[in-house]
Design an enzyme around this catalytic site. Structure first.
Site, short mmCIF file in Angstrom:
data_model
loop_
_atom_site.label_atom_id
_atom_site.label_comp_id
_atom_site.label_asym_id
_atom_site.label_seq_id
_atom_site.Cartn_x
_atom_site.Cartn_y
_atom_site.Cartn_z
N HIS A 60 31.37 -0.65 34.95
CA HIS A 60 31.27 -1.89 35.70
C HIS A 60 32.64 -2.33 36.19
CE1 HIS A 60 27.19 -3.26 33.79
NE2 HIS A 60 27.03 -2.42 34.80
N ARG B 183 19.66 3.52 31.12
CA ARG B 183 21.01 2.92 31.19
C ARG B 183 20.99 1.52 30.55
NH1 ARG B 183 25.93 3.09 34.05
NH2 ARG B 183 26.54 1.19 35.16
#
Length: 302
Positions: free
Chosen positions: A272, A249
């Protein structure tokens, strides 16, 4: 009566599980942190009620943790649990004063994310033998998907066949708090996914609601399985100490940033909640810009 009961811990854990929809990992961590804190209060201050807790007690706990060798980063994580906990108690009317309002978190340096160099991942997908049959195809597809989308391990495990849309060219994942996001599929990933699904259907015919990835026995994948697979695959091309799914990631985000991707776009792809969490991936881009500057600008040359 025990302190842990008076402080509504069970109710709080149910609140963050069913209303806030925190992950299992976070709930477990909060339970551990709050258990340690209540033990500290009972042992050190013989405290029997959350109403008695003041910021001085929390600071005292922080000092004890740091004197015991705990890092600022770990202490901050525990303080995050307390912050959520006491806010819950205040809003539910169990306490009148929130002791966390006067607690300052210890400063900790930013830890740069570990990532795999692009040439090493190219070597992985071009040269490494993932094996034959269903399991070989599954293993390659898992590695390709993690790197090509930047999704979390839990998101990968939670994928169903229906979450792959070849018509729209995207993968639908459900992140923290079951927040949905769509991640584009490249033409290469499209081919890899189609090849895998063809082989999967030969071994485990199933409907669209079924898990995308299965073990060799047809069971749903579990976290340790994915971790071990990623570690084994990365060990063949890199010597970095960390070889977890999260490193892929980090690699996804870092490589996007290095190649000029907009930070807001990376934020959306990663899922996010705010841009601050994404900004850490600009570190390598800055290093790259410095090298370009030193090589190209007349004033930078010695």
């Amino acid at each position: 009566m025990k302190l842990i009961h008076l402080m509504k811990l069970t109710t709080f854990l149910q609140y963050i599980e069913f209303e806030k929809r925190f992950s299992v990992h976070t709930i477990t961590a909060y339970r551990t942190d709050l258990g340690q804190f209540t033990d500290f209060l009972a042992t050190t201050y013989d405290m029997t009620s959350a109403k008695e807790v003041r910021h001085t007690h929390i600071r005292s706990w922080m000092v004890q943790l740091m004197q015991g060798g705990m890092t600022s980063r770990s202490v901050n994580r525990k303080l995050s649990a307390l912050k959520t906990y006491f806010l819950f108690l205040k809003r539910r009317g169990h306490i009148k004063l929130n002791p966390m309002l006067k607690v300052a978190a210890p400063k900790s340096g930013k830890r740069l994310p570990v990532f795999i160099q692009q040439e090493h991942l190219t070597l992985l997908f071009n040269e490494v033998d993932f094996g034959e049959g269903y399991e070989g195809s599954r293993n390659r597809t898992i590695m390709e998907l993690l790197y090509a989308t930047g999704m979390r391990r839990s998101e990968l495990i939670g994928l169903a066949i229906k979450n792959i849309s070849f018509e729209q060219g995207h993968v639908k994942v459900f992140g923290k708090g079951q927040k949905e996001r769509l991640i584009p599929m490249s033409k290469h990933l499209d081919r890899v996914m189609k090849d895998y699904l063809t082989i999967r259907d030969q071994h485990f015919p199933a409907g669209a609601e079924q898990p995308l990835f299965l073990t060799g026995k047809g069971k749903k994948l579990y976290p340790k399985f994915v971790y071990n697979l990623v570690r084994k695959c990365l060990s063949s091309v890199t010597t970095v100490e960390q070889k977890s799914p999260h490193v892929l990631r980090h690699s996804f985000a870092t490589h996007l940033s290095n190649n000029g991707a907009d930070l807001n776009a990376i934020k959306e792809l990663l899922g996010h909640a705010n841009l601050a969490a994404t900004q850490i991936y600009t570190h390598n881009s800055i290093d790259k810009l410095k090298k370009v500057y030193e090589q190209a600008h007349p004033k930078a040359k010695r």
